[in-house]
Design an enzyme around this catalytic site. Structure first.
Site, short mmCIF file in Angstrom:
data_model
loop_
_atom_site.label_atom_id
_atom_site.label_comp_id
_atom_site.label_asym_id
_atom_site.label_seq_id
_atom_site.Cartn_x
_atom_site.Cartn_y
_atom_site.Cartn_z
N ARG A 31 0.83 -1.21 0.00
CA ARG A 31 0.00 0.00 0.00
C ARG A 31 0.86 1.26 0.00
O ARG A 31 0.41 2.32 -0.40
CB ARG A 31 -0.94 0.00 1.21
CG ARG A 31 -2.16 -0.90 0.99
CD ARG A 31 -3.10 -0.81 2.14
NE ARG A 31 -2.39 -1.06 3.40
CZ ARG A 31 -2.99 -1.15 4.58
NH1 ARG A 31 -4.27 -1.02 4.69
NH2 ARG A 31 -2.28 -1.39 5.67
N LYS A 166 5.73 -23.47 12.57
CA LYS A 166 6.26 -22.14 12.93
C LYS A 166 5.72 -21.71 14.29
O LYS A 166 6.43 -21.08 15.09
CB LYS A 166 5.88 -21.13 11.85
CG LYS A 166 6.32 -19.69 12.15
CD LYS A 166 7.83 -19.55 12.19
CE LYS A 166 8.39 -18.15 12.28
NZ LYS A 166 7.73 -17.12 12.98
N ASN A 170 7.93 -20.76 17.51
CA ASN A 170 7.82 -19.51 18.27
C ASN A 170 7.55 -19.75 19.75
O ASN A 170 8.02 -19.00 20.60
CB ASN A 170 6.75 -18.61 17.67
CG ASN A 170 7.28 -17.86 16.46
OD1 ASN A 170 8.04 -18.43 15.68
ND2 ASN A 170 6.88 -16.62 16.29
N GLU A 173 10.79 -20.34 21.05
CA GLU A 173 11.46 -19.02 21.12
C GLU A 173 11.09 -18.29 22.42
O GLU A 173 11.96 -17.72 23.09
CB GLU A 173 11.00 -18.24 19.89
CG GLU A 173 11.61 -16.90 19.64
CD GLU A 173 11.02 -16.30 18.34
OE1 GLU A 173 11.36 -16.77 17.24
OE2 GLU A 173 10.19 -15.36 18.44
N TYR A 174 9.81 -18.32 22.79
CA TYR A 174 9.37 -17.68 24.04
C TYR A 174 10.11 -18.28 25.23
O TYR A 174 10.59 -17.57 26.11
CB TYR A 174 7.87 -17.90 24.27
CG TYR A 174 6.91 -16.98 23.56
CD1 TYR A 174 7.04 -16.69 22.21
CD2 TYR A 174 5.82 -16.43 24.24
CE1 TYR A 174 6.13 -15.89 21.56
CE2 TYR A 174 4.91 -15.62 23.59
CZ TYR A 174 5.06 -15.35 22.25
OH TYR A 174 4.15 -14.55 21.61
O1 LIG Z 1 11.11 -16.67 13.81
C1 LIG Z 1 11.08 -15.45 13.71
O2 LIG Z 1 11.65 -14.82 12.83
C2 LIG Z 1 10.27 -14.69 14.72
O3 LIG Z 1 9.62 -15.58 15.56
C3 LIG Z 1 9.26 -13.80 14.04
O4 LIG Z 1 8.29 -14.59 13.42
C4 LIG Z 1 8.65 -12.72 14.90
O5 LIG Z 1 9.61 -11.85 15.37
C5 LIG Z 1 7.79 -13.29 16.00
O6 LIG Z 1 6.57 -13.67 15.42
C6 LIG Z 1 7.50 -12.37 17.15
O7 LIG Z 1 6.53 -12.99 17.92
P1 LIG Z 1 5.95 -12.36 19.22
O8 LIG Z 1 5.49 -10.97 18.83
O9 LIG Z 1 4.81 -13.21 19.61
O10 LIG Z 1 7.06 -12.32 20.20
#
Ligand SMILES: O=C(O)[C@H](O)[C@@H](O)[C@H](O)[C@H](O)COP(=O)(O)O
Length: 304
Positions: A31, A166, A170, A173-174
């Site tokens: 956009r 994915k 994540n 990742e948390y």
């Molecule tokens: O693997 C990745 O590159 C990250 O995980 C990316 O996808 C993004 O930075 C997260 O989605 C943030 O997720 P949150 O906002 O839930 O921390």
């Protein structure tokens, strides 16, 4: 290969660049006219030769759904849509069904790597039919990191499998971030450790806990050793919640990921109603002292 790419934000913009460096013909639409190659979604589709492949890279939820619906009107039988945002895997199943009724193929692709992906490549997790995966492989090969394909790319299963994978990534990742963060706080609280950034830096080589996330923590501490330019306030964009919901749906114990998610919620509270209740109860049964709310802090009083 030719590709239409919808969404040229932090991720899409760099992905277009990486694909172009690999020799692909990318027509991007956003956009924001300053970065767009097309004036509208219809113009993007018109600029592509059939059979077309269009990659969606816009925020999950309503923006993605709307883009899928619009593409459903603009594309033709035999075309292919790849959803590369952070969609919930159940949304993919709906998108695929909607497009399949029009003869349009669908793949969902979890993309990891953030702003570093342009140079390092993106970790990719794909869901959908093998024939569609094979068709888009030149694009996946250009986006993934260099090296063996199986170390940066997976065809995880049917539609939804890419984003399910994915989502779990994540959730991990948390949990990893939370563990490093708690270690950082404990080092910082210690009377004996006087150089916290050096300890964390030293963990980068040889240790069991070395990782890219640790490297990024070192990077953050290099520019702000106490992290006191920041507030301890952490957002989330859904993936952690979905991971916990799926853990419940499958009766899979996920205490670390759940705790990491809830720690983010706690980070947003100026004062905790739950902890006021704990203080009040402790006071009730044991007569233990409470900290009284000041005139400007919190709306409730713990009483005594
Ligand atoms: O693997 C990745 O590159 C990250 O995980 C990316 O996808 C993004 O930075 C997260 O989605 C943030 O997720 P949150 O906002 O839930 O921390």
């Amino acid at each position: 290969m030719q590709l239409g790419l919808v969404g040229l934000g932090k991720m899409g913009f760099n992905m277009r660049e990486r694909l172009r460096r690999a020799g692909h013909d990318v027509v991007g639409y956003d956009r924001n006219p300053d970065v767009s190659d097309a004036s509208s979604l219809a113009d993007l589709v018109a600029k592509l030769d059939g059979p077309r492949t269009v990659w969606i890279m816009v925020p999950a939820g309503a923006p993605t759904r709307q883009t899928v619906e619009e593409l459903g009107e603009l594309l033709s039988e035999g075309d292919l849509v790849i959803e590369g945002g952070n969609s919930r895997f159940t949304d993919d199943q709906e998108h695929a069904k909607f497009l399949a009724a029009k003869g349009i193929g669908y793949l969902d692709c979890g993309v990891s790597g953030g702003v570093w992906g342009l140079e390092n490549g993106y970790g990719l997790m794909v869901g959908g039919d093998k024939s569609n995966v094979d068709r888009a492989m030149p694009i996946f090969d250009a986006l993934r990191p260099e090296g063996p394909r199986e170390e940066g790319f997976a065809h995880a299963g049917a539609v939804g499998a890419g984003h399910f994978s994915k989502m779990v990534h994540n959730g991990i990742e948390y949990g990893l971030m939370q563990a490093y963060a708690e270690g950082f706080e404990l080092l910082d609280a210690s009377e004996v450790v006087t150089d916290v950034p050096s300890v964390i830096k030293a963990w980068q080589r040889g240790t069991v806990v070395r990782s890219w996330l640790l490297d990024l923590l070192v990077r953050a501490l290099d520019s702000d050793p106490e992290l006191d330019d920041l507030r301890g306030y952490v957002e989330d964009s859904g993936e952690g919640r979905w991971t916990v919901e799926e853990a419940i749906n499958h009766a899979v114990p996920a205490p670390v990921i759940s705790a990491a998610l809830f720690a983010r919620f706690a980070s947003r509270q100026e004062d905790s109603p739950a902890m006021r209740a704990v203080a009040a109860l402790r006071n009730q049964f044991g007569g233990h002292a409470v900290h009284k709310a000041g005139p400007t802090s919190g709306s409730g009083s713990t009483g005594s």
